[in-house]
Design a protein around this motif. Sequence first.
Motif, PDB file in Angstrom:
ATOM      1  N   TYR A 189     -81.442  85.230  44.750  1.00  0.00           N
ATOM      2  CA  TYR A 189     -81.381  86.717  44.667  1.00  0.00           C
ATOM      3  C   TYR A 189     -79.867  86.956  44.887  1.00  0.00           C
ATOM      4  CZ  TYR A 189     -86.240  86.649  44.202  1.00  0.00           C
ATOM      5  OH  TYR A 189     -87.702  86.394  43.518  1.00  0.00           O
ATOM      6  N   GLY A 190     -79.216  86.257  46.074  1.00  0.00           N
ATOM      7  CA  GLY A 190     -77.765  86.553  46.352  1.00  0.00           C
ATOM      8  C   GLY A 190     -76.989  86.061  45.393  1.00  0.00           C
ATOM      9  N   LYS A 191     -77.441  85.159  44.646  1.00  0.00           N
ATOM     10  CA  LYS A 191     -76.621  84.624  43.087  1.00  0.00           C
ATOM     11  C   LYS A 191     -76.627  85.544  42.113  1.00  0.00           C
ATOM     12  CE  LYS A 191     -76.635  80.447  40.315  1.00  0.00           C
ATOM     13  NZ  LYS A 191     -77.196  79.214  39.937  1.00  0.00           N
ATOM     14  N   PRO A 239     -71.841  88.078  36.948  1.00  0.00           N
ATOM     15  CA  PRO A 239     -71.664  89.316  36.127  1.00  0.00           C
ATOM     16  C   PRO A 239     -72.443  89.249  34.714  1.00  0.00           C
ATOM     17  CG  PRO A 239     -69.947  87.339  36.203  1.00  0.00           C
ATOM     18  CD  PRO A 239     -70.767  87.182  37.071  1.00  0.00           C
ATOM     19  N   VAL A 240     -72.936  88.062  34.507  1.00  0.00           N
ATOM     20  CA  VAL A 240     -73.693  87.984  33.140  1.00  0.00           C
ATOM     21  C   VAL A 240     -74.998  88.663  33.491  1.00  0.00           C
ATOM     22  CG1 VAL A 240     -74.738  86.537  31.437  1.00  0.00           C
ATOM     23  CG2 VAL A 240     -72.595  86.075  32.247  1.00  0.00           C
ATOM     24  N   GLY A 294     -77.322  95.959  32.239  1.00  0.00           N
ATOM     25  CA  GLY A 294     -76.986  97.102  31.481  1.00  0.00           C
ATOM     26  C   GLY A 294     -77.206  97.160  30.155  1.00  0.00           C
ATOM     27  N   ASN A 295     -77.472  96.192  29.341  1.00  0.00           N
ATOM     28  CA  ASN A 295     -77.974  96.238  28.058  1.00  0.00           C
ATOM     29  C   ASN A 295     -79.366  96.539  27.822  1.00  0.00           C
ATOM     30  OD1 ASN A 295     -75.341  95.178  26.526  1.00  0.00           O
ATOM     31  ND2 ASN A 295     -75.899  93.001  26.937  1.00  0.00           N
ATOM     32  N   ASN A 296     -79.974  95.943  28.714  1.00  0.00           N
ATOM     33  CA  ASN A 296     -81.582  96.558  28.855  1.00  0.00           C
ATOM     34  C   ASN A 296     -81.671  97.866  29.145  1.00  0.00           C
ATOM     35  OD1 ASN A 296     -82.188  93.305  29.984  1.00  0.00           O
ATOM     36  ND2 ASN A 296     -83.736  94.412  28.503  1.00  0.00           N
ATOM     37  N   SER A 349     -71.980  89.116  25.290  1.00  0.00           N
ATOM     38  CA  SER A 349     -72.121  90.456  25.142  1.00  0.00           C
ATOM     39  C   SER A 349     -73.576  90.806  24.757  1.00  0.00           C
ATOM     40  CB  SER A 349     -71.131  90.903  23.975  1.00  0.00           C
ATOM     41  OG  SER A 349     -71.298  90.626  22.867  1.00  0.00           O
ATOM     42  N   THR A 350     -74.537  90.270  24.223  1.00  0.00           N
ATOM     43  CA  THR A 350     -75.632  90.815  23.901  1.00  0.00           C
ATOM     44  C   THR A 350     -76.564  90.143  24.758  1.00  0.00           C
ATOM     45  OG1 THR A 350     -75.679  89.108  22.081  1.00  0.00           O
ATOM     46  CG2 THR A 350     -74.897  91.288  21.440  1.00  0.00           C
TER      47      THR A 350
END
Length: 292
Positions: free
Chosen positions: A52-54, A59-60, A66-68, A242-243
Amino acid sequence: MSRRAAGLAWVVPALAMVGVFVYFPLVENFGFSTLKWDIFSGSQKYVGLANYGKLVDDPVFWKSLGNNVLYTVVSIAFQVFGALVLAALIEGVRGERWQRALRAVYFIPSAISLTVAGLLFYFIYEPNLGVLNHLLHGVGLGGLRHSWLGEEGTAMPAIIAMSQWQGFGYSTLLFAVAIQRIPREIYQAAAIDGTGPVRRFFHVTLPLVREMTGVMIMVTISGAFQVFNEVMVMTGGGPNNSTQVLGTWLYRSGFVRNDFGYAAAIATVIFVVTLAIAVAQLWVARRRRVEW
């Protein structure tokens, strides 16, 4: 007591099935998320909450989340509120034949599987032979042509557009059914009072389909956080991640990078987010139940 025992006799088997096939895997998945697990060699090492810390430093993962969220916002706008407006327009058409025809026309895309729809739009978006770029060129908008699935700025919007096209008709049909359940006398009374179509929509239709709206919001959010097929078929998470969405990043982490503990942590996050939203939505819907 005998009636209660008879009732429990029918309920217990169903509860047992749900417990074995739903709740036990959820608990077990959380246990997996505390491991560093190489599924090919079978080695397991307890790492606590390190996975969970990982997640926090990945960033991915944040790009996927963010995409969701973007997918959720657009889906609510189109598949809930847009579909409600369209359903009201269809039910306002005079003539049962026209209504049935319009419902069928809008529902047809929903009968196509996500995989087939993804492949269809993959070829529509193809930069050299695709229909979309040729159409833009034909109407004098050639400057808007893109490699839709090959550019980071357009790939995710292109996938979301496809999914809205595929799911829009199903939501419209459900709202049409909800509108049909509203007593016609209410609309007739509103018309006698001189209420126009727009005011009837906001003061009659919208309040009386509130429960269906709540259900559709909950289903849409849950579906938006479980997106997988369309992304895998159209881009596989690229270009340059990106997706990526949570589902595809979970798959890549587990089956490509062989980090099943980390994949289980992503699955736990998906479950917690969707559960929290569902509980909140059910609480709001219960407080605002509509009766007539």
